[in-house]
Design an enzyme around this catalytic site. Structure first.
Site, mmCIF file in Angstrom:
data_model
loop_
_atom_site.group_PDB
_atom_site.id
_atom_site.type_symbol
_atom_site.label_atom_id
_atom_site.label_comp_id
_atom_site.label_asym_id
_atom_site.label_seq_id
_atom_site.Cartn_x
_atom_site.Cartn_y
_atom_site.Cartn_z
ATOM 1 N N VAL A 46 0.830 -1.201 0.000
ATOM 2 C CA VAL A 46 0.000 0.000 0.000
ATOM 3 C C VAL A 46 0.870 1.258 0.000
ATOM 4 O O VAL A 46 0.542 2.253 -0.657
ATOM 5 C CB VAL A 46 -0.955 0.002 1.225
ATOM 6 C CG1 VAL A 46 -1.755 1.299 1.294
ATOM 7 C CG2 VAL A 46 -1.891 -1.195 1.171
ATOM 8 N N CYS A 47 1.984 1.228 0.694
ATOM 9 C CA CYS A 47 2.830 2.418 0.878
ATOM 10 C C CYS A 47 3.227 3.101 -0.431
ATOM 11 O O CYS A 47 3.098 4.320 -0.542
ATOM 12 C CB CYS A 47 4.062 2.069 1.706
ATOM 13 S SG CYS A 47 3.662 1.423 3.351
ATOM 14 N N PRO A 48 3.701 2.353 -1.449
ATOM 15 C CA PRO A 48 4.102 3.072 -2.667
ATOM 16 C C PRO A 48 2.934 3.761 -3.364
ATOM 17 O O PRO A 48 3.124 4.801 -4.003
ATOM 18 C CB PRO A 48 4.720 1.993 -3.555
ATOM 19 C CG PRO A 48 4.340 0.694 -2.968
ATOM 20 C CD PRO A 48 4.013 0.934 -1.522
ATOM 21 N N LEU A 51 2.567 7.110 -1.451
ATOM 22 C CA LEU A 51 3.669 8.027 -1.710
ATOM 23 C C LEU A 51 3.573 8.602 -3.123
ATOM 24 O O LEU A 51 3.835 9.787 -3.341
ATOM 25 C CB LEU A 51 5.005 7.332 -1.486
ATOM 26 C CG LEU A 51 5.260 6.900 -0.027
ATOM 27 C CD1 LEU A 51 6.545 6.083 0.067
ATOM 28 C CD2 LEU A 51 5.307 8.074 0.915
#
Length: 187
Positions: A46-48, A51
């Protein structure tokens, strides 16, 4: 317990930005608005997406004189490796800050101790490094950069126009409210 108005702790951390390792201290945040965007870890799922979503709004943040900082408990070396191997992360113009000892993460009480990772926390700081808004959500749900932009816009508006308040879904140029007894129970 509310963190609204709390000044973040003094810190000195490494970050990766513009192809370089640099230091970031609290004093570097003073005098401008900041978004501290904590995420669990580099090389995840999920993080990318989050960002990259922030990067798509980065010009808007810059135009508001607001800096964005992506922060995890990974080292600055891992941030560079992720940047070098991920097409999404390579696009980022804002810093990836390394908090491997959890200085900021623990100050803001968003450390997942059993995993050594940060919760998904977003903290908007005013130019005095005081928290004006924050949100912490479950690790399996990504955030929306549009809402973070809107919050910064609203916070900056009310700072400048002290007597006005922004209703739900307010955006620049829309009508605000002037608190008063005449509005109680009507809206």
């Amino acid at each position: 317990m509310s963190y609204i108005g709390k000044k973040i702790c003094d810190f000195e951390l490494q970050m990766y930005v513009d192809g370089e390792f640099k230091r970031l201290r609290r004093k570097d945040l003073e005098g401008k608005w900041s978004v501290l965007f904590f995420y669990p870890a580099d090389f995840t799922f999920v993080c990318p997406t989050e960002l990259e979503d922030l990067q798509e709004k980065y010009r808007e943040f810059s135009d508001m004189k607001c800096e964005v900082y992506g922060i995890s408990c990974d080292s600055h070396f891992v941030h560079k490796a992720w940047h070098d191997t991920s097409e999404r992360i390579r696009k980022l113009q804002y810093p990836l800050v390394a908090d491997p000892t959890g200085t900021l993460v623990r100050d803001l009480d968003i450390m997942i101790e059993k995993d050594g990772m940060a919760e998904r926390g977003t903290f908007i700081l005013n130019p005095d490094c005081e928290i004006m808004a924050y949100e912490v959500i479950a690790g399996n749900v990504g955030r929306n950069a549009d809402e973070i932009v809107r919050r910064v816009q609203a916070l900056q508006f009310v700072e400048k126009h002290g007597e006005d308040v922004c209703p739900a879904k307010w955006k620049p140029g829309e009508e605000t409210l002037k608190p008063g007894i005449d509005l109680v129970g009507i809206l």
